[in-house]
Scaffold this motif. Structure first.
Motif, short mmCIF file in Angstrom:
data_model
loop_
_atom_site.label_atom_id
_atom_site.label_comp_id
_atom_site.label_asym_id
_atom_site.label_seq_id
_atom_site.Cartn_x
_atom_site.Cartn_y
_atom_site.Cartn_z
N TYR A 94 0.93 -1.38 -0.03
CA TYR A 94 -0.10 -0.02 -0.02
C TYR A 94 0.81 1.25 -0.13
N ILE A 95 1.99 1.28 0.84
CA ILE A 95 2.65 2.40 0.89
C ILE A 95 3.39 2.73 -0.49
N GLU A 96 3.95 1.78 -1.02
CA GLU A 96 4.54 2.05 -2.37
C GLU A 96 3.57 2.28 -3.46
N ASP A 173 5.30 -0.56 13.97
CA ASP A 173 6.95 -0.14 14.20
C ASP A 173 7.49 0.30 12.73
N TYR A 174 7.21 -0.82 11.74
CA TYR A 174 7.66 -0.37 10.43
C TYR A 174 7.27 1.16 9.84
N LYS A 178 9.31 4.36 8.99
CA LYS A 178 9.35 5.07 7.71
C LYS A 178 8.97 6.56 7.80
N ASN A 179 8.03 6.86 8.79
CA ASN A 179 7.49 8.09 8.98
C ASN A 179 8.75 9.15 9.69
N ARG A 180 9.51 8.29 10.37
CA ARG A 180 10.47 9.34 11.28
C ARG A 180 11.69 9.35 10.13
N ILE A 243 0.46 9.43 4.19
CA ILE A 243 0.29 7.72 4.02
C ILE A 243 0.43 7.15 5.57
N TYR A 244 1.70 7.79 5.99
CA TYR A 244 1.93 7.19 7.17
C TYR A 244 0.90 7.62 8.40
N THR A 245 0.54 8.92 8.39
CA THR A 245 -0.44 9.30 9.38
C THR A 245 -1.84 8.42 9.15
N LYS A 246 -1.99 8.26 8.03
CA LYS A 246 -3.35 7.38 7.74
C LYS A 246 -3.16 6.03 8.34
N LEU A 247 -1.77 5.56 8.05
CA LEU A 247 -2.07 3.88 8.39
C LEU A 247 -1.98 3.78 9.98
N LEU A 248 -1.25 4.97 10.58
CA LEU A 248 -1.07 5.05 12.15
C LEU A 248 -2.28 5.30 12.71
#
Length: 332
Positions: A94-96, A173-174, A178-180, A243-248
């Motif tokens: 999904y991220i890619e 964690d992954y 990636k967000n960091r 992307i990262y905000t939505k997943l988290l």
């Protein structure tokens, strides 16, 4: 011990994987392991030890207050939401895909902004107006294709917008890592994008000082180059960050009003219509800018916006009415 771990997993199944819940789960596992070791040392058999551990620690409602997750357990029972769990492979894919779609979308918007540059360049080079206008609409067409392709890339993942989902601890964690890692890049891209938009007036001032018909015309073109690149960087950086905000935020989401059947483009089931709606407003914006710069009748061209809004609403209403008629004909 494997039996205890599996039982623990079943106890926490359905709870959002927040930091508080993960901490409580870790504490409870440690308590169960300590009790199991104590029973084994006292001479109990493995099956007896497992059975007693489950009997003592097997009711999460009795332990929730001590573990500090009483509010989470109560809220989860009230919502009674069945979440679709995304695997680690699904999260990475999904991220890619989302990154690819973000690049396409940002490039498409940039092409929409660049479209007005071609008539300016044609005028600066004293070419025929038709050449500039043709290139302008070619740029709009390229932008539409990119936006539609971006929407098509994410079509298989549309269920994330339509139903509650969750991700496991490994995926959390992954995504956090990636967000960091992306945060410094996001800050640079976003800052440069804003800076380019702010400085877009510099080229016209500099080129006007040089003088001459060519440089005077190119000054306007460079303004849109600065704006186009700046908007590209801002849109791309924010899209990737989201992307990262939505997943988290999937596991913590308790308000699912967005999944209700309201009059939204996402609720249109026809993929072709959804693709058209995804590119609709960027195209309307380009039409507005093109017509305004060609005619310079700004006091009239604003009517494009209310007309566009009416057409947009009509497309959604017509599409949904057609879907309802199909359901009725099928007897659903």
């Amino acid at each position: 011990m494997e039996t205890i771990k599996n039982y623990l997993e079943s106890m926490f199944r359905g709870l959002p994987l927040t930091d508080k819940v993960m901490k409580a789960k870790s504490e409870l596992l440690q308590m169960m392991e300590d009790k199991y070791t104590e029973l084994i040392r006292s001479g109990k058999s493995e099956n007896e030890a497992v059975g007693e551990v489950i009997q003592n620690f097997g009711n999460l409602e009795d332990l929730a207050d001590d573990l500090g997750i009483q509010d989470v357990l109560h809220q989860t029972k009230q919502t009674e939401v069945n979440r679709r769990k995304l695997s680690f492979e699904e999260v990475t894919e999904y991220i890619e895909k989302k990154k690819t779609a973000a690049i396409m979308k940002a490039l498409g918007i940039m092409m929409f902004i660049f479209c007005v540059i071609f008539p300016i360049i044609a005028d600066a080079l004293e070419l025929k107006d038709m050449i500039g206008i043709t290139l302008m609409f070619a740029s709009i067409g390229a932008g539409v294709v990119l936006v539609v392709m971006a929407h098509a890339v994410m079509e298989p993942w549309s269920f994330i917008k339509k139903e509650p989902c969750s991700i496991d601890a490994v995926s959390i964690d992954y995504v956090k890592n990636k967000n960091r890692e992306f945060t410094p890049t996001y800050s640079v891209m976003h800052s440069v994008g804003i800076l380019l938009c702010v400085l877009c007036a510099v080229p016209p001032v500099v080129f006007d000082e040089i003088g001459g018909h060519f440089w005077e015309e190119m000054s306007g073109g460079m303004l849109f180059v600065f704006v186009g690149v700046g908007v590209f960087l801002m849109v791309l950086s924010r899209s990737i960050k989201s992307i990262y905000t939505k997943l988290l935020g999937l596991n913590n989401m308790t308000d699912f009003s967005d999944f209700s059947t309201t009059n939204k483009p996402e609720q249109v089931k026809n993929p072709t219509v959804r693709a058209v709606l995804a590119a609709y407003w960027p195209v309307v914006t380009c039409i507005y800018l093109c017509v305004s710069f060609i005619t310079f009748k700004w006091w009239i061209t604003w009517l494009i916006w209310p007309i566009g809004a009416a057409v947009f609403t009509s497309i959604i209403a017509f599409s949904k009415a057609r879907e309802e008629n199909v359901k009725y004909d099928r007897g659903e």
